[in-house]
Scaffold this motif. Sequence first.
Motif, PDB file in Angstrom:
ATOM      1  N   UNK A  42      -3.682  -3.179  -4.572  1.00  0.00           N
ATOM      2  CA  UNK A  42      -3.847  -4.432  -4.277  1.00  0.00           C
ATOM      3  C   UNK A  42      -3.017  -4.941  -3.306  1.00  0.00           C
ATOM      4  N   UNK A  43      -3.387  -6.148  -2.504  1.00  0.00           N
ATOM      5  CA  UNK A  43      -2.458  -6.855  -1.355  1.00  0.00           C
ATOM      6  C   UNK A  43      -1.702  -5.860  -0.601  1.00  0.00           C
ATOM      7  N   UNK A  44      -0.777  -5.794  -0.307  1.00  0.00           N
ATOM      8  CA  UNK A  44       0.057  -4.723   0.608  1.00  0.00           C
ATOM      9  C   UNK A  44       0.028  -3.272   0.173  1.00  0.00           C
ATOM     10  N   UNK A  45      -0.297  -2.890  -1.142  1.00  0.00           N
ATOM     11  CA  UNK A  45      -0.570  -1.771  -1.626  1.00  0.00           C
ATOM     12  C   UNK A  45      -2.047  -1.176  -1.143  1.00  0.00           C
ATOM     13  N   UNK A  46      -2.774  -2.101  -1.143  1.00  0.00           N
ATOM     14  CA  UNK A  46      -4.239  -1.863  -0.596  1.00  0.00           C
ATOM     15  C   UNK A  46      -4.237  -2.059   1.113  1.00  0.00           C
ATOM     16  N   UNK A  47      -3.452  -2.793   1.500  1.00  0.00           N
ATOM     17  CA  UNK A  47      -3.487  -3.072   3.074  1.00  0.00           C
ATOM     18  C   UNK A  47      -2.707  -2.146   3.868  1.00  0.00           C
ATOM     19  N   UNK A  48      -1.695  -1.580   3.371  1.00  0.00           N
ATOM     20  CA  UNK A  48      -0.955  -0.511   4.023  1.00  0.00           C
ATOM     21  C   UNK A  48      -1.805   0.689   4.550  1.00  0.00           C
ATOM     22  N   UNK A  49      -2.387   1.446   3.512  1.00  0.00           N
ATOM     23  CA  UNK A  49      -3.187   2.641   3.849  1.00  0.00           C
ATOM     24  C   UNK A  49      -4.128   2.198   4.528  1.00  0.00           C
ATOM     25  N   UNK A  50      -4.781   1.071   4.478  1.00  0.00           N
ATOM     26  CA  UNK A  50      -6.062   0.787   5.207  1.00  0.00           C
ATOM     27  C   UNK A  50      -5.747   0.302   6.558  1.00  0.00           C
ATOM     28  N   UNK A  51      -4.649  -0.222   6.722  1.00  0.00           N
ATOM     29  CA  UNK A  51      -4.141  -0.532   8.035  1.00  0.00           C
ATOM     30  C   UNK A  51      -3.750   0.852   8.705  1.00  0.00           C
ATOM     31  N   UNK A  52      -3.238   1.873   8.175  1.00  0.00           N
ATOM     32  CA  UNK A  52      -3.055   2.997   9.017  1.00  0.00           C
ATOM     33  C   UNK A  52      -4.090   3.820   9.122  1.00  0.00           C
ATOM     34  N   UNK A  53      -5.265   3.810   8.414  1.00  0.00           N
ATOM     35  CA  UNK A  53      -6.335   4.384   8.970  1.00  0.00           C
ATOM     36  C   UNK A  53      -6.880   3.620   9.746  1.00  0.00           C
ATOM     37  N   UNK A  54      -6.926   2.274  10.006  1.00  0.00           N
ATOM     38  CA  UNK A  54      -7.575   1.453  11.130  1.00  0.00           C
ATOM     39  C   UNK A  54      -6.700   2.038  12.382  1.00  0.00           C
ATOM     40  N   UNK A  55      -5.568   2.109  12.289  1.00  0.00           N
ATOM     41  CA  UNK A  55      -4.610   2.769  13.416  1.00  0.00           C
ATOM     42  C   UNK A  55      -5.095   3.699  13.916  1.00  0.00           C
ATOM     43  N   UNK A  56      -5.326   4.901  13.185  1.00  0.00           N
ATOM     44  CA  UNK A  56      -5.771   6.104  13.319  1.00  0.00           C
ATOM     45  C   UNK A  56      -7.136   6.067  14.215  1.00  0.00           C
ATOM     46  N   UNK A  57      -7.959   5.190  13.835  1.00  0.00           N
ATOM     47  CA  UNK A  57      -9.387   4.819  14.298  1.00  0.00           C
ATOM     48  C   UNK A  57      -9.311   4.392  15.537  1.00  0.00           C
ATOM     49  N   UNK A  58      -8.087   3.552  15.803  1.00  0.00           N
ATOM     50  CA  UNK A  58      -7.845   2.928  17.062  1.00  0.00           C
ATOM     51  C   UNK A  58      -7.385   4.169  18.139  1.00  0.00           C
ATOM     52  N   UNK A  59      -6.754   4.938  17.775  1.00  0.00           N
ATOM     53  CA  UNK A  59      -5.794   5.877  18.475  1.00  0.00           C
ATOM     54  C   UNK A  59      -6.824   6.951  18.709  1.00  0.00           C
ATOM     55  N   UNK A  60      -8.059   7.219  17.980  1.00  0.00           N
ATOM     56  CA  UNK A  60      -8.560   8.393  18.297  1.00  0.00           C
ATOM     57  C   UNK A  60     -10.035   8.051  18.252  1.00  0.00           C
ATOM     58  N   UNK A  61     -10.742   7.966  19.681  1.00  0.00           N
ATOM     59  CA  UNK A  61     -12.038   7.533  19.961  1.00  0.00           C
ATOM     60  C   UNK A  61     -12.973   8.458  19.361  1.00  0.00           C
ATOM     61  N   UNK A  89      -2.364   6.035  -1.966  1.00  0.00           N
ATOM     62  CA  UNK A  89      -3.271   6.392  -1.143  1.00  0.00           C
ATOM     63  C   UNK A  89      -2.833   7.898  -0.419  1.00  0.00           C
ATOM     64  N   UNK A  90      -3.724   8.552   0.139  1.00  0.00           N
ATOM     65  CA  UNK A  90      -3.364   9.443   0.876  1.00  0.00           C
ATOM     66  C   UNK A  90      -4.346   9.050   2.282  1.00  0.00           C
ATOM     67  N   UNK A  91      -3.692   9.150   3.335  1.00  0.00           N
ATOM     68  CA  UNK A  91      -4.477   8.786   4.679  1.00  0.00           C
ATOM     69  C   UNK A  91      -4.114   9.905   5.952  1.00  0.00           C
ATOM     70  N   UNK A  92      -5.102  10.359   6.162  1.00  0.00           N
ATOM     71  CA  UNK A  92      -4.950  11.648   7.161  1.00  0.00           C
ATOM     72  C   UNK A  92      -6.128  11.669   8.345  1.00  0.00           C
TER      73      UNK A  92
END
Length: 108
Positions: free
Chosen positions: A51-70, A31-34
Amino acid sequence: MFAKRAAAKEAYDALSDEEKTRYAKRNLEYATVKLLEQENVVFLQWKKPAYLENYRQPTSFALQLLQEHPGTDFVVDARNGFEDDARDVEWGFRYLLPEMSKTSCRFV
């Protein structure tokens, strides 16, 4: 919580444009996350099924960006590879969605 977000935003704002680009985008195998700053959107585009980490890694990075950018919302392009896996669905309901509900994201 808000102090943490404010500190993260302040640190991000202090980065150079080059650092911001590198910081706010990850082009991964699955995935690409930006961060699309002008649109106030975190954009996750799946390239192939993950699946698993290949799914969770990009999704977790997206979550991190949501947390950092109100005030940022979340857009997902799942046309090229999203498939439900029971383990990832459970992770989404137990971890991802509760954490997303703590952000200021209101539209997915």
